[in-house]
Design a protein around this motif. Structure first.
Motif, PDB file in Angstrom:
ATOM      1  N   GLU A   1       0.833  -1.205   0.000  1.00  0.00           N
ATOM      2  CA  GLU A   1       0.000   0.000   0.000  1.00  0.00           C
ATOM      3  C   GLU A   1       0.866   1.253   0.000  1.00  0.00           C
ATOM      4  O   GLU A   1       0.359   2.366  -0.127  1.00  0.00           O
ATOM      5  CB  GLU A   1      -0.924   0.007   1.229  1.00  0.00           C
ATOM      6  N   ASP A   2       2.184   1.083   0.175  1.00  0.00           N
ATOM      7  CA  ASP A   2       3.104   2.222   0.201  1.00  0.00           C
ATOM      8  C   ASP A   2       3.066   2.931  -1.150  1.00  0.00           C
ATOM      9  O   ASP A   2       3.348   2.330  -2.188  1.00  0.00           O
ATOM     10  CB  ASP A   2       4.521   1.715   0.501  1.00  0.00           C
ATOM     11  N   PRO A   3       2.714   4.218  -1.157  1.00  0.00           N
ATOM     12  CA  PRO A   3       2.538   4.915  -2.437  1.00  0.00           C
ATOM     13  C   PRO A   3       3.818   4.999  -3.266  1.00  0.00           C
ATOM     14  O   PRO A   3       3.760   4.930  -4.499  1.00  0.00           O
ATOM     15  CB  PRO A   3       2.054   6.306  -2.015  1.00  0.00           C
ATOM     16  N   VAL A   4       4.968   5.143  -2.587  1.00  0.00           N
ATOM     17  CA  VAL A   4       6.232   5.262  -3.333  1.00  0.00           C
ATOM     18  C   VAL A   4       6.566   3.946  -4.020  1.00  0.00           C
ATOM     19  O   VAL A   4       6.844   3.903  -5.230  1.00  0.00           O
ATOM     20  CB  VAL A   4       7.377   5.688  -2.388  1.00  0.00           C
ATOM     21  N   ILE A   5       6.501   2.852  -3.244  1.00  0.00           N
ATOM     22  CA  ILE A   5       6.822   1.540  -3.821  1.00  0.00           C
ATOM     23  C   ILE A   5       5.810   1.208  -4.929  1.00  0.00           C
ATOM     24  O   ILE A   5       6.179   0.729  -5.999  1.00  0.00           O
ATOM     25  CB  ILE A   5       6.813   0.443  -2.733  1.00  0.00           C
ATOM     26  N   LYS A   6       4.558   1.525  -4.660  1.00  0.00           N
ATOM     27  CA  LYS A   6       3.498   1.236  -5.635  1.00  0.00           C
ATOM     28  C   LYS A   6       3.768   1.948  -6.960  1.00  0.00           C
ATOM     29  O   LYS A   6       3.651   1.359  -8.033  1.00  0.00           O
ATOM     30  CB  LYS A   6       2.159   1.695  -5.064  1.00  0.00           C
ATOM     31  N   GLN A   7       4.157   3.225  -6.839  1.00  0.00           N
ATOM     32  CA  GLN A   7       4.455   3.981  -8.053  1.00  0.00           C
ATOM     33  C   GLN A   7       5.610   3.359  -8.816  1.00  0.00           C
ATOM     34  O   GLN A   7       5.580   3.221 -10.035  1.00  0.00           O
ATOM     35  CB  GLN A   7       4.792   5.444  -7.716  1.00  0.00           C
ATOM     36  N   PHE A   8       6.635   2.954  -8.063  1.00  0.00           N
ATOM     37  CA  PHE A   8       7.825   2.415  -8.728  1.00  0.00           C
ATOM     38  C   PHE A   8       7.527   1.107  -9.434  1.00  0.00           C
ATOM     39  O   PHE A   8       7.874   0.926 -10.597  1.00  0.00           O
ATOM     40  CB  PHE A   8       8.968   2.219  -7.720  1.00  0.00           C
ATOM     41  N   ILE A   9       6.849   0.178  -8.722  1.00  0.00           N
ATOM     42  CA  ILE A   9       6.676  -1.156  -9.321  1.00  0.00           C
ATOM     43  C   ILE A   9       5.658  -1.148 -10.454  1.00  0.00           C
ATOM     44  O   ILE A   9       5.711  -1.987 -11.342  1.00  0.00           O
ATOM     45  CB  ILE A   9       6.292  -2.230  -8.265  1.00  0.00           C
ATOM     46  N   THR A  10       4.749  -0.158 -10.432  1.00  0.00           N
ATOM     47  CA  THR A  10       3.812  -0.085 -11.550  1.00  0.00           C
ATOM     48  C   THR A  10       4.364   0.770 -12.675  1.00  0.00           C
ATOM     49  O   THR A  10       3.807   0.807 -13.763  1.00  0.00           O
ATOM     50  CB  THR A  10       2.456   0.490 -11.109  1.00  0.00           C
ATOM     51  N   GLY A  11       5.453   1.465 -12.397  1.00  0.00           N
ATOM     52  CA  GLY A  11       6.109   2.244 -13.439  1.00  0.00           C
ATOM     53  C   GLY A  11       5.301   3.430 -13.906  1.00  0.00           C
ATOM     54  O   GLY A  11       5.124   3.648 -15.105  1.00  0.00           O
ATOM     55  N   SER A  12       4.792   4.227 -12.966  1.00  0.00           N
ATOM     56  CA  SER A  12       4.030   5.412 -13.330  1.00  0.00           C
ATOM     57  C   SER A  12       4.888   6.665 -13.167  1.00  0.00           C
ATOM     58  O   SER A  12       5.665   6.765 -12.236  1.00  0.00           O
ATOM     59  CB  SER A  12       2.792   5.519 -12.433  1.00  0.00           C
ATOM     60  N   ALA A  13       4.728   7.609 -14.100  1.00  0.00           N
ATOM     61  CA  ALA A  13       5.490   8.859 -14.007  1.00  0.00           C
ATOM     62  C   ALA A  13       4.855   9.803 -12.993  1.00  0.00           C
ATOM     63  O   ALA A  13       5.432  10.826 -12.642  1.00  0.00           O
ATOM     64  CB  ALA A  13       5.577   9.523 -15.366  1.00  0.00           C
TER      65      ALA A  13
END
Lengths: 259, 257
Positions: free
Chosen positions: A229-241
């Motif tokens: 649920e961590d927003p930073v990790i989530k952004q990284f692993i989904t590859g969103s800009a």
């Protein structure tokens, strides 16, 4: 076991590592993920003692390598094997001389014996009849395989991988992933890989740790990381800009959108 | 005004920093040179690279320098009837100055540039880090052999340059101007002292050590990819050449009192 405690490192005004804490169990495969320039390579170079930290400790089987003198450090490095991003083969030496480098230099073996072991290790990474070629005659994927053969030649206990799949086509990348898993199972080594290739991370990791803003912000099994649920990790692993991670040099994502 | 002072300060600071780092590398090199095991195989390889491969260029440079020197001296000295001294002039200038200095400049351009480029490439492609991970000291493996080879091969090359230069002078004086062969040799040997040759070779050894140390330093601490390698190589040749020419004056003032 490898233990990294409160590791700090700056280059000039650039504070790269801001207190990294990480523990890697014996026989475990740890993958450190993080963006480009997040300090992953710097972290890896501290584990093998090529870089000295400004503050903090790195314990290898209980020995603090930041306190060792040069000779002791070279001694402890014999436990390590490292695969570099661009393989870093010595281009003035043949393939077998590259693979057998540590054997010739550390163990003072005779050339015939070194060549025999080199061929054996090369077969292990799926290469035959390349012994007498020069590194410049090899393709990128072959270079990485030779680099891996060189890293395992002196039978290390710990293997470090610096972006093992970067710069390879997807099929070759997957073959390298398989090799990494094979190395871990066959040689029962502890391995640490740094990458930003999530496909590779999920495949080879027992545990994944994310390095962000100079710190480890989360660790977990591949499944735990996938469902974070961590927003930073989530952004990284989904590859969103778009998200909490700022892209360097892009200050305002709105103006970025409008353009 | 303050800007100028700040600029001068910055230049001096950068220069001292670089000198300090070169001297630091020098002390590490000496230490690694003394501790066994010795890099015999690599040292011979570098001696071949620096010495034998530089030989053709050194030979051509030396023979033509000797030739043009006697040509100019002969026609010049003729004005006051001192042509018989050509042999002396060529021998003294070749052994004391031109042999060591020209050889050093050639080696700086050839071998020094190659050292900086090779070590620089090894740095930016992480080969130097790879050496460390394979428990090999990169200073011992890369710099010591080049340093030893440079220090030993420069005097050898300078000796050959001395002889070739004097032979070139003979060729022009005796062959072209039909001066007496006996007079040329007599004038050469009468005034040439062992110390001329010997001190010249000491200078050559110093130049050899400086070239390899500076070039290895520039290569070893290269940063920033292909551009960095280019800059390092240029820097190695420029700094080596400057060091040769400047230290030549002070060494000569000290050795040839």
């Amino acid at each position: 076991m490898i233990e990294i405690i409160d590791l700090h490192k700056s280059f000039g005004n650039h504070h790269v590592l801001k207190g990294v804490n990480l523990k890697i169990e014996k026989g475990e495969s740890m993958v450190v993920i993080g963006g480009s320039g997040s300090g992953k390579s710097v972290l890896l170079k501290h584990i093998i003692g090529i870089l000295k930290p400004d503050k903090g400790n790195v314990l290898i089987d209980g020995i603090d390598i930041t306190k060792l003198n040069e000779r002791e450090l070279y001694e402890i490095r014999k436990k390590f094997g490292m695969l570099f991003q661009m393989a870093a083969l010595f281009d003035s030496l043949t393939v077998w001389e590259n693979v057998g480098f540590a054997l010739t230099r550390q163990k003072k073996m005779r050339d015939e014996d070194v060549k025999k072991i080199a061929s054996e290790k090369l077969r292990l990474v799926g290469l035959v009849n390349v012994e007498d070629l020069m590194p410049s005659e090899l393709s990128g994927g072959m270079k990485k395989r030779v680099g891996l053969a060189r890293a395992i030649a002196h039978e290390p206990e710990i293997l470090l991988y610096d972006e093992p799949t970067t710069g390879l086509d997807p099929i070759m990348a997957d073959a390298i992933n398989d090799l990494i898993i094979e190395m871990k199972n066959k040689l029962s080594v502890t391995s640490i890989a740094i990458t930003h290739d999530m496909h590779s991370a999920y495949k080879i990791a027992d545990r994944i740790a994310m390095l962000y803003d100079g710190k480890i912000i989360g660790t977990g099994t591949p499944d735990e990381i996938k469902n974070t649920e961590d927003p930073v990790i989530k952004q990284f692993i989904t590859g969103s800009a778009y998200g909490p991670i700022k892209i360097e040099g892009v200050h305002n994502e709105r103006s970025f959108n409008r353009a | 005004m303050f800007k100028i002072i700040a600029l001068i300060g910055k230049v001096i600071l950068n220069f001292s920093e670089e000198m300090g780092r070169i001297l630091l590398l020098f002390s590490v090199t000496l230490k690694q040179m003394i501790i066994p095991p010795y890099e015999v195989r690599n040292t011979f390889k570098q001696m071949l690279e620096i010495g034998i491969r530089s030989l053709p260029v050194v030979l051509i440079t030396a023979i033509f320098t000797g030739m043009v020197f006697s040509l100019q001296t002969f026609t010049g000295f003729k004005r006051f009837g001192a042509e018989t001294l050509v042999g002396t002039v060529v021998a003294l200038s070749m052994t004391r100055e031109l042999g060591p200095v020209l050889t050093a400049l050639i080696v700086a351009g050839r071998a020094g540039a190659a050292m900086a480029a090779e070590l620089g490439t090894m740095r930016v492609t992480e080969q130097i880090d790879a050496l460390e991970t394979l428990a090999t000291n990169p200073v011992k493996y890369l710099i010591v052999p080049r340093f030893v080879a440079g220090t030993l091969m420069l005097p050898a090359l300078a000796t050959i340059a001395d002889i070739t230069g004097i032979a070139g002078g003979y060729l022009v004086t005796v062959g072209l101007f039909e001066s007496s062969s006996i007079v040329y040799w007599k004038r050469t040997w009468d005034y040439l002292e062992t110390s001329d040759i010997f001190n010249g070779l000491i200078k050559a050894a110093f130049f050899g050590a400086s070239i390899s140390l500076i070039s290895c330093y520039k290569g070893f601490y290269t940063r920033g990819g292909a551009e960095g390698v280019g800059k390092g190589t240029t820097g190695a040749v420029v700094l080596s050449s400057m060091t040769i020419l400047i230290s030549d004056y002070f060494l000569s003032a000290w050795l040839f009192r």
